[in-house]
Design an enzyme around this catalytic site. Sequence first.
Site, PDB file in Angstrom:
ATOM      1  N   ILE A  85      14.344   1.701   0.687  1.00 21.89           N
ATOM      2  CA  ILE A  85      13.313   1.714  -0.354  1.00 21.89           C
ATOM      3  C   ILE A  85      12.064   1.189   0.357  1.00 21.89           C
ATOM      4  O   ILE A  85      12.117   0.172   1.058  1.00 21.89           O
ATOM      5  CB  ILE A  85      13.706   0.826  -1.559  1.00 21.89           C
ATOM      6  CG1 ILE A  85      12.595   0.802  -2.632  1.00 21.89           C
ATOM      7  CG2 ILE A  85      14.037  -0.599  -1.154  1.00 21.89           C
ATOM      8  CD1 ILE A  85      13.038   0.105  -3.946  1.00 21.89           C
ATOM      9  N   SER A  86      10.972   1.914   0.227  1.00 21.44           N
ATOM     10  CA  SER A  86       9.760   1.515   0.947  1.00 21.44           C
ATOM     11  C   SER A  86       9.271   0.152   0.458  1.00 21.44           C
ATOM     12  O   SER A  86       9.525  -0.255  -0.672  1.00 21.44           O
ATOM     13  CB  SER A  86       8.642   2.539   0.715  1.00 21.44           C
ATOM     14  OG  SER A  86       9.003   3.806   1.203  1.00 21.44           O
ATOM     15  N   GLN A  87       8.544  -0.512   1.365  1.00 22.71           N
ATOM     16  CA  GLN A  87       7.895  -1.787   1.025  1.00 22.71           C
ATOM     17  C   GLN A  87       6.881  -1.548  -0.108  1.00 22.71           C
ATOM     18  O   GLN A  87       6.202  -0.525  -0.105  1.00 22.71           O
ATOM     19  CB  GLN A  87       7.180  -2.248   2.302  1.00 22.71           C
ATOM     20  CG  GLN A  87       6.613  -3.625   2.258  1.00 22.71           C
ATOM     21  CD  GLN A  87       5.877  -3.953   3.551  1.00 22.71           C
ATOM     22  OE1 GLN A  87       6.132  -3.359   4.596  1.00 22.71           O
ATOM     23  NE2 GLN A  87       4.953  -4.887   3.453  1.00 22.71           N
TER      24      GLN A  87
END
Length: 223
Positions: free
Chosen positions: A66-68
């Site tokens: 999950i992207s930052q």
Amino acid sequence: MRKTEDTFLHKGLRNKLVELLKTKSITDQNVLDAIGAIPRHFFLDSAFDKIAYEDRAFPIDADQTISQPYTVAYQTQLLKIKKGDKVLEIGTGSMYQTAILAAMGAHVYTIERQQALALKTGQFKQIFGNVFPEVHFFYGDGFLGIPQQAPFDKIIITAAAPTVPEKLWEQLKFKGIMVIPVDESDGAQRMLRLTKKKDGLAKRESFEEFSFVPMLEGKAVKK
Ligand code: SAH
């Protein structure tokens, strides 16, 4: 993703995250409102419940991430989302970025190549289907886009692209915007914003460096 409680503690941590993003160059109030509204812990395993609002990427199924939050906010801000925009997202992953776009009123068409992740998209419909009916999930190769649904107002690529995929560029409207992290020689990716001009060529703007999982061709083969 999972439906779980959204407590005052979660909301408090989310507000702190919004404040942090403001200090890190995120100024689009609609983006900040969406980050403040969407419970990121829903998109993570329960083991991450207490740290879900740290400004970090986390592992999800199929060895993906999950992207930052900063990256999600940054890409979304570059897209200049307007209500009703038809947006193509490559890399559904956890569906968190998908939810942020939907919260801003975008109509989202999102593609994932990992079957394990694509199979989870029914959960999004169960939890958010009534609030965000304009989200459409596809299992396939993002390099091909979705020609039947083209053209798109905006295209966002959330994996590291070797170059700008030609078929995706073709599916972008004139004056449309593509936000894409493209590989540089040093292993990092340069965030680009490409705006399609009348002659079909790109106005190219270059931004910060980021680090994404790779954009790979074809559906993932089961191990
Ligand atoms: N937007 C996601 C980011 C997930 S990481 C989130 O917020 O969680 C990037 C995702 O892109 C991974 O799930 C990976 O499987 C997917 N991906 C990589 N190459 C792809 C391709 N060609 N087509 C579709 N998805 C792809």
